[in-house]
Design a protein around this motif. Structure first.
Motif, short mmCIF file in Angstrom:
data_model
loop_
_atom_site.label_atom_id
_atom_site.label_comp_id
_atom_site.label_asym_id
_atom_site.label_seq_id
_atom_site.Cartn_x
_atom_site.Cartn_y
_atom_site.Cartn_z
N MET A 501 0.83 -1.21 0.00
CA MET A 501 0.00 0.00 0.00
C MET A 501 0.87 1.26 0.00
O MET A 501 0.54 2.26 -0.66
CB MET A 501 -0.95 0.00 1.19
CG MET A 501 -1.97 -1.15 1.20
SD MET A 501 -2.94 -1.27 -0.33
CE MET A 501 -3.82 0.28 -0.32
N ARG A 502 1.98 1.24 0.73
CA ARG A 502 2.87 2.41 0.73
C ARG A 502 3.46 2.64 -0.66
O ARG A 502 3.66 3.79 -1.07
CB ARG A 502 4.01 2.21 1.75
CG ARG A 502 3.58 2.31 3.20
CD ARG A 502 4.79 2.46 4.11
NE ARG A 502 5.70 1.32 4.03
CZ ARG A 502 5.61 0.22 4.77
NH1 ARG A 502 4.64 0.11 5.66
NH2 ARG A 502 6.49 -0.75 4.65
N GLU A 503 3.71 1.55 -1.38
CA GLU A 503 4.35 1.66 -2.68
C GLU A 503 3.41 2.12 -3.79
O GLU A 503 3.85 2.33 -4.92
CB GLU A 503 4.99 0.32 -3.05
CG GLU A 503 6.19 -0.02 -2.18
CD GLU A 503 6.76 -1.40 -2.45
OE1 GLU A 503 7.96 -1.60 -2.21
OE2 GLU A 503 5.99 -2.28 -2.89
N GLN A 504 2.13 2.27 -3.45
CA GLN A 504 1.19 2.76 -4.46
C GLN A 504 0.35 3.93 -3.92
O GLN A 504 -0.80 4.11 -4.30
CB GLN A 504 0.30 1.63 -4.95
CG GLN A 504 -0.50 0.90 -3.89
CD GLN A 504 -1.32 -0.24 -4.48
OE1 GLN A 504 -1.58 -0.32 -5.68
NE2 GLN A 504 -1.77 -1.13 -3.62
N GLU A 505 0.96 4.71 -3.05
CA GLU A 505 0.26 5.86 -2.49
C GLU A 505 -0.11 6.88 -3.55
O GLU A 505 -1.04 7.66 -3.36
CB GLU A 505 1.12 6.52 -1.40
CG GLU A 505 1.21 5.70 -0.12
CD GLU A 505 2.08 6.36 0.93
OE1 GLU A 505 2.86 7.28 0.55
OE2 GLU A 505 2.00 5.98 2.11
N ASP A 506 0.62 6.90 -4.67
CA ASP A 506 0.29 7.84 -5.74
C ASP A 506 -0.80 7.30 -6.66
O ASP A 506 -1.26 8.02 -7.56
CB ASP A 506 1.54 8.17 -6.56
CG ASP A 506 2.20 6.94 -7.16
OD1 ASP A 506 2.03 5.83 -6.62
OD2 ASP A 506 2.88 7.08 -8.20
#
Length: 523
Positions: A501-506
């Protein structure tokens, strides 16, 4: 025509087999002319012999009049005359002519024909080449279209699969999600936009696999106070497993759609009816849990913590059969692809094969949605609770979308649509949270996000590495009861959902958090 969204279609013989009438939707009947079995007169154009040695006199000009083009196709057609035609019970010249005219009109309907199947395949390939001047029928690879990767824990083999997909002559743009891992053809977690073509293995075997969330009015405390009743209902109202089917099938409008537009789809109808409302094996599940919503979801749902139902499954045996059939057709159409790219064969949308696959894919989308609808209806009815909110999204699908002012076909194999403002559900594992998200419409990802945590290892490796005794303490610590599941689905077999989830915050913003509490999967 049956269509879910934009219409489409599947490549196969007519539903009634050789000599029967099949439908190709808007193009009208492609069936053969009725053959009168009582007619036995000799029209002078057949040379009668004893039954075992009939010879049919069909010259090249006769075949050309039936529509067979000169060259290799004509030579192939001539080789099928004589005894092969007699063995197929075609003993009159007019019968052969009628059959060939129908074959020329819709060759994809004869791919499984025992006599004319090879000729039909050759005609499909020829038509696809002629209908695709942009090179869709060519196997000449590109240098590679632009694609971007999210995430840091992705196997090199999955990255290589994405690179290969970006080299296809029909590719336009790609993306790789942070939950990506190796699949067939396009990696799971792979997103690929193509021009005028659909790739069956870029959609996936479980066509239209999807998530559904139902928020109920039951008190959250029911997960403890009425745990036994919740378990009883979950066990009684769901059915899991590869061959799982109901003795008394459910009814749903989807079963009254058109399933007869080609043989392969028609052949799945009975199994689909029996499996309607069931869940598959592997990572498919139905579970109770808590949904924590920090802020109101517009006017639909106030902030708070709710008891919710979450399910994950797809189009079951019907979808797998259809995927297998069309994948073979696509591979046969593009035998010039390198060995490692064989599963990336595509179907031009302008071909009968492409139109039929699209229609079959959309029908499977309707069918997968119906499975979830029945599951959630049965559970909420048995629990005598009210539905406060529902949402669903699917992956393993292809969409006609506009990107950079061009219409393209966007394949999301194990990826969630994440257009601006679009809600999606991204699960973790049986003991880790899932997240209700809102898409940000990122152009570089083709408006997509991950569809879960993603596997950290293969199923075989997980079976060899883990035992339920190792996982018991982890489940107890998370307050999770697992009613049934395979050891290949334990939390350790998956990536860290929080990192994903952190790696797709954008790509997405988190709207709510779902914590599983009572989980049922295939044993």
């Amino acid at each position: 025509m049956c269509a879910w969204g934009a219409g489409g279609a599947s490549v196969c013989s007519p539903a009634g087999g050789t000599g029967s009438t099949g439908s190709t939707g808007s193009t009208g009947s492609t069936g053969l002319e009725d053959e009168d079995e009582d007619e036995d007169e000799n029209d002078g154009r057949l040379t009668p012999h004893p039954l075992a040695t009939y010879t049919i006199i069909m010259k090249a000009k006769d075949l050309q009049k039936a529509g067979i083009p000169s060259g290799p196709l004509l030579k192939l057609a001539l080789s099928l005359m004589g005894r092969p035609a007699v063995r197929a019970e075609l003993k009159k010249k007019r019968h052969i002519t009628a059959r060939l005219r129908n074959l020329v009109a819709a060759p994809d309907a004869f791919l499984d024909d025992p006599l004319f199947g090879e000729l039909a395949k050759a005609l499909v390939e020829r038509n696809a080449a002629e209908a695709s001047p942009d090179g869709a029928a060519s196997c000449e690879l590109q240098e590679g279209v632009p694609w971007r990767m999210w995430g840091s824990d992705i196997a090199p083999a999955a990255i290589e699969q994405m690179r290969n997909a970006a080299r296809l002559p029909v590719a336009v743009q790609g993306a790789l999600m942070p939950d990506a891992h190796v699949g067939y053809g396009l990696p799971i977690g792979g997103v690929l936009a193509t021009k005028n073509a659909v790739i069956p293995y870029a959609v996936g075997v479980d066509i239209a696999c999807r998530m559904k969330l139902t928020v109920t009015d039951m008190p959250v405390e029911s997960l403890d106070r009425h745990r036994d009743e919740l378990i009883r209902v979950l066990e009684a109202q769901t059915l899991f497993g590869t061959g799982g089917a109901f003795a008394r099938p459910h009814d749903h409008p989807v079963m009254h759609e058109d399933w007869d537009f080609c043989k392969v789809v028609a052949g799945t109808r009975n199994k689909a009816r029996q499996q309607l409302g069931t869940s598959g094996s592997g990572n498919h599940f139905v579970e109770y849990g808590t949904l924590t919503l920090p802020e109101p979801l517009g006017d639909e749902l106030p902030a708070g913590t709710y008891l919710a139902i979450l399910s994950h499954s797809g189009s079951r045996g019907a979808g797998a059969t259809i995927a297998d059939h069309f994948s073979k057709v696509a591979r046969d159409m593009h035998k010039g692809l390198p060995r490692q790219m064989q599963h990336l064969g595509w179907l031009p949308l302008g071909s009968d094969a492409g139109r039929e696959y699209w229609q079959a894919m959309e029908l499977m989308g309707m069918y997968a949605a119906a499975n979830h609808e029945i599951i959630h209806h049965k559970l909420t009815r048995a629990l005598k609770c009210q539905i406060l909110f529902q949402m669903e999204n699917h992956h393993n699908f292809a969409w006609k979308e506009t990107h950079n002012r061009h219409q393209v076909i966007v394949h999301r194999k194990g990826a969630t649509p994440a257009g601006k403002g679009v809600l999606g559900m991204i699960p973790g594992s049986m003991a880790t949270p899932g997240f209700l998200v809102r898409g940000k419409g990122k152009a570089a990802s083709l408006k997509s996000a991950s569809h879960g945590a993603g596997r950290l290892m293969s199923r075989n490796e997980a079976r060899n590495r883990f035992a339920w005794s190792d996982v018991k303490r982890e489940l107890e610590a998370a307050g999770v009861t697992v009613l049934s599941a395979g050891v290949d689905e334990v939390p350790g077999a998956y990536k860290d959902i929080h990192k994903v989830m952190r790696e797709q915050e954008d790509l997405v913003e988190i709207v709510a958090r779902f914590e599983p509490r009572i989980v049922k999967m295939a044993p």
